[in-house]
Design an enzyme around this catalytic site. Structure first.
Site, PDB file in Angstrom:
ATOM      1  N   GLY A 104       0.895  -1.488   0.180  1.00 30.96           N
ATOM      2  CA  GLY A 104      -0.052   0.192   0.447  1.00 30.96           C
ATOM      3  C   GLY A 104       0.950   0.985   0.091  1.00 30.96           C
ATOM      4  N   ASN A 105       0.514   2.465   0.297  1.00 27.79           N
ATOM      5  CA  ASN A 105       1.001   3.732   0.517  1.00 27.79           C
ATOM      6  C   ASN A 105       0.438   4.802   1.797  1.00 27.79           C
ATOM      7  OD1 ASN A 105      -0.878   5.730  -0.976  1.00 27.79           O
ATOM      8  ND2 ASN A 105      -0.439   3.792  -2.478  1.00 27.79           N
ATOM      9  N   HIS A 106       1.696   5.567   1.746  1.00 29.60           N
ATOM     10  CA  HIS A 106       1.180   6.572   2.579  1.00 29.60           C
ATOM     11  C   HIS A 106      -0.829   7.829   3.252  1.00 29.60           C
ATOM     12  CE1 HIS A 106       4.001   5.389   4.565  1.00 29.60           C
ATOM     13  NE2 HIS A 106       4.823   5.770   4.152  1.00 29.60           N
ATOM     14  N   SER A 107      -1.156   7.236   0.795  1.00 32.02           N
ATOM     15  CA  SER A 107      -2.707   8.336   0.744  1.00 32.02           C
ATOM     16  C   SER A 107      -3.361   8.113   2.114  1.00 32.02           C
ATOM     17  CB  SER A 107      -2.791   7.858  -0.211  1.00 32.02           C
ATOM     18  OG  SER A 107      -4.243   8.870  -0.232  1.00 32.02           O
TER      19      SER A 107
ATOM     20  N   ALA B 134      -3.877   7.253  -4.903  1.00 33.26           N
ATOM     21  CA  ALA B 134      -2.224   6.836  -4.791  1.00 33.26           C
ATOM     22  C   ALA B 134      -2.363   5.327  -5.431  1.00 33.26           C
ATOM     23  CB  ALA B 134      -2.215   7.286  -3.741  1.00 33.26           C
TER      24      ALA B 134
END
Ligand code: PMT
Length: 400
Positions: free
Chosen positions: A210-213, A278
C-alpha cells in the site's frame, strides 16, 4: 466538511448547557473556522475562560474593558463575524436581545452585528414553553434570526421535556448548511467522479502492498464539488475519512483492479473525472491463500503491473474533462507534463514530496497546475482550500 476561512462569533450565556460549547468550538476549529467567543458574566459560573480560550485559540471576553485598560470592541467583533451563534441562549439573554436591553458585552455585540444570527435556546421545560419565551423567539425570528430549537429529553432539573440545548453536531450541521447554501452552484447539473486514497494489493490474507495516502485530498475535492452543486461519485481505497453529504455517493474499494472496475461503471455518464488516488503501480502476481510463514531469510514476491486507471480513462475519453495528479520527488514539472500527455488529460495537479506540508497525510498541500498551454502555482494551503483552487481552475477551463 469545512469552515475554512469562516469567522464564527459565539456568545455564551449562563446556563448549564454551556458545557457543550467546548465540543462545538472544537468542531468549528477542527473544520477550519476562526472562532471568537464572548460570554455573559453569568456564563463564567458554568465554563472557564481558560478552557474556552484554549479551544478557540483566542482570548475570551466578558467585559468591555480588559484588566490592563484595553477596550474589547463589541463593534469590531460584531463586524468581523460571518455568523453569530448565541449558545446556550438563556431566557434572560433572549429577552434582552429582543428588547434591546444592552447591559453587557454580549448584547452590545449582538446589537452591532450585521451578520446572520443563530439563537440556540436552552432552559428548563416550563421556561421554554412560557408565553414570554415563545413571544421572544417569535420576535427574534421576525428580526430575521434563525432559531435552532431546543431538544426534548432529561433536563438538568431532573424534569423531562423540551429545553435541552441542541447537540453540537446538530448546530454544526445547520451552520454548515447555511454556509453551503450561500455558495454559488457553479457545477449544478454536472457529475464529477473522484478517485481517492490508496489502493491495497494483497500479498496474503494478512499483508498487502500500500502507500501513505489518507484520502484527505480526494474527500476535500468531493465535498467542494458537492457544495458547488455537482453530483459526486467518490471512489476511495481504504481510508479513515468519512463523508456525510447527500450529493456524494461513496464507493469503497481495496485494490487497483476494483477501483478500475468501479470507475468504468460510471465513466460514460460523468462530466469531470479527477484522479487523486495513489494507486499502487504493481501488485503481487499471486495472492497466497494462507499467511506466508517466515521460514527463509529472504522472501521474493513477484509483482505485476496494475492497470493504469487514469490512462485507461484518457484512452476512452469522449466528452469527459480529465484531471490527473502527479506525486513526484524529482524532475517534478517534467514528469507531471509527461503524464498530462501520456494519459491524455486536460489538466494535471502536481504535488511534490520535496515541499514541506505537501502530499500525503498532511491537512495541507502545495500544488502547481498544468494544462497543455498554462501553468499556475499555488502556495501551501489547507487541502480544503486546495480543492477550491483546483475546482476554480477546472471551471475556468470549462468556460473556454
Ligand atoms: O490522500 P492524501 O493523504 O490526502 O494525499 C494526497 C495525494 C498525495 C495522494 C494526492 O495529492 C496525489 O498526488 N495523488 C496521486 C498520487 C499518485 O499516485 O501519483 P502518480 O504520479 O503515481 O500517478 C499519476 C496519476 O495517475 C494520478 O492521478 C493517479 O491517480 C493515476 N494512476 C496512477 C497509477 C495507476 N495505476 N492508476 C492511476 O489511475
Amino acid at each position: 466538511m469545512s469552515f475554512s476561512g469562516k469567522k464564527i462569533l459565539i456568545a455564551i450565556s449562563g446556563g448549564i448547557a454551556a458545557y457543550k460549547i467546548h465540543f462545538l468550538i472544537r468542531d468549528f476549529v477542527k473544520k477550519g473556522a476562526e472562532v471568537q467567543v464572548i460570554m455573559t458574566p453569568d456564563a463564567e459560573h458554568f465554563v472557564t475562560k481558560l478552557s474556552i480560550s484554549t479551544l478557540s485559540k483566542k482570548p475570551v471576553y466578558t467585559e468591555f474593558y480588559g484588566d490592563n485598560g484595553t477596550w474589547n470592541s463589541h463593534v469590531e467583533m460584531a463586524l468581523w463575524a460571518d455568523v453569530m451563534v448565541v449558545a446556550p441562549c438563556t431566557s434572560n439573554t433572549l429577552s434582552k436581545m429582543v428588547h434591546g436591553m444592552c447591559d453587557n458585552l454580549v448584547i452590545a455585540t449582538y446589537m452591532s452585528a450585521k451578520c446572520p444570527v443563530f439563537i440556540v435556546p436552552a432552559m428548563d421545560l416550563d421556561m421554554y414553553v412560557h408565553p414570554s419565551t415563545k413571544k421572544n423567539l417569535e420576535l427574534a425570528e421576525s428580526f430575521g434570526h434563525s432559531i435552532i430549537p431546543a431538544e426534548s429529553g432529561e433536563l438538568a432539573s431532573g424534569l423531562v421535556g423540551q429545553g435541552r440545548m441542541s447537540e453540537p453536531e446538530t448546530i454544526t450541521r445547520i451552520i454548515e448548511d447555511f454556509f453551503n447554501s450561500n455558495i454559488e452552484k457553479t457545477l449544478d447539473g454536472k457529475t464529477v467522479l473522484i478517485t481517492a486514497g490508496p489502493t491495497y494489493e494483497a500479498i496474503d490474507p494478512v499483508r498487502f502492498i500500500g502507500n501513505h495516502s489518507s484520502g484527505k485530498m480526494g474527500f476535500s475535492l468531493a465535498e467542494e464539488a458537492s457544495k458547488r452543486g455537482a453530483k459526486v461519485i467518490l471512489i476511495s481505497g481504504p481510508s479513515s475519512q468519512f463523508i456525510n453529504d447527500k450529493n456524494v455517493t461513496l464507493y469503497k474499494v481495496t485494490s487497483a483492479k476494483e477501483m478500475l472496475a468501479k470507475v468504468f461503471e460510471f465513466y460514460d455518464k460523468i462530466d469531470i473525472g479527477i484522479a487523486s488516488a495513489a494507486v499502487a503501480d504493481y501488485a503481487p502476481k499471486e495472492v497466497a491463500k494462507e499467511k506466508i510463514k517466515k521460514n527463509d531469510d529472504n522472501l521474493t514476491i513477484e509483482l505485476v503491473k496494475n492497470p493504469d486507471i487514469l490512462k485507461t480513462m484518457g484512452e476512452k475519453k469522449t466528452h469527459q474533462f480529465l484531471v490527473g495528479f502527479a506525486l513526484e520527488t524529482q524532475n517534478e514539472e517534467e514528469n507531471a507534463k509527461g503524464k498530462l500527455d501520456k494519459k491524455n488529460l486536460d489538466m494535471i495537479v502536481l504535488n511534490s514530496l520535496r515541499d514541506e506540508g505537501a502530499g500525503f497525510k498532511n491537512d495541507t498541500n502545495k500544488i502547481k497546475i498544468f494544462t497543455k498551454t498554462e501553468k499556475k502555482e499555488f502556495t501551501l494551503k489547507s487541502k480544503d482550500d486546495v480543492a477550491k483552487d483546483i475546482l476554480d481552475f477546472v471551471e475556468s477551463q470549462l468556460l473556454k
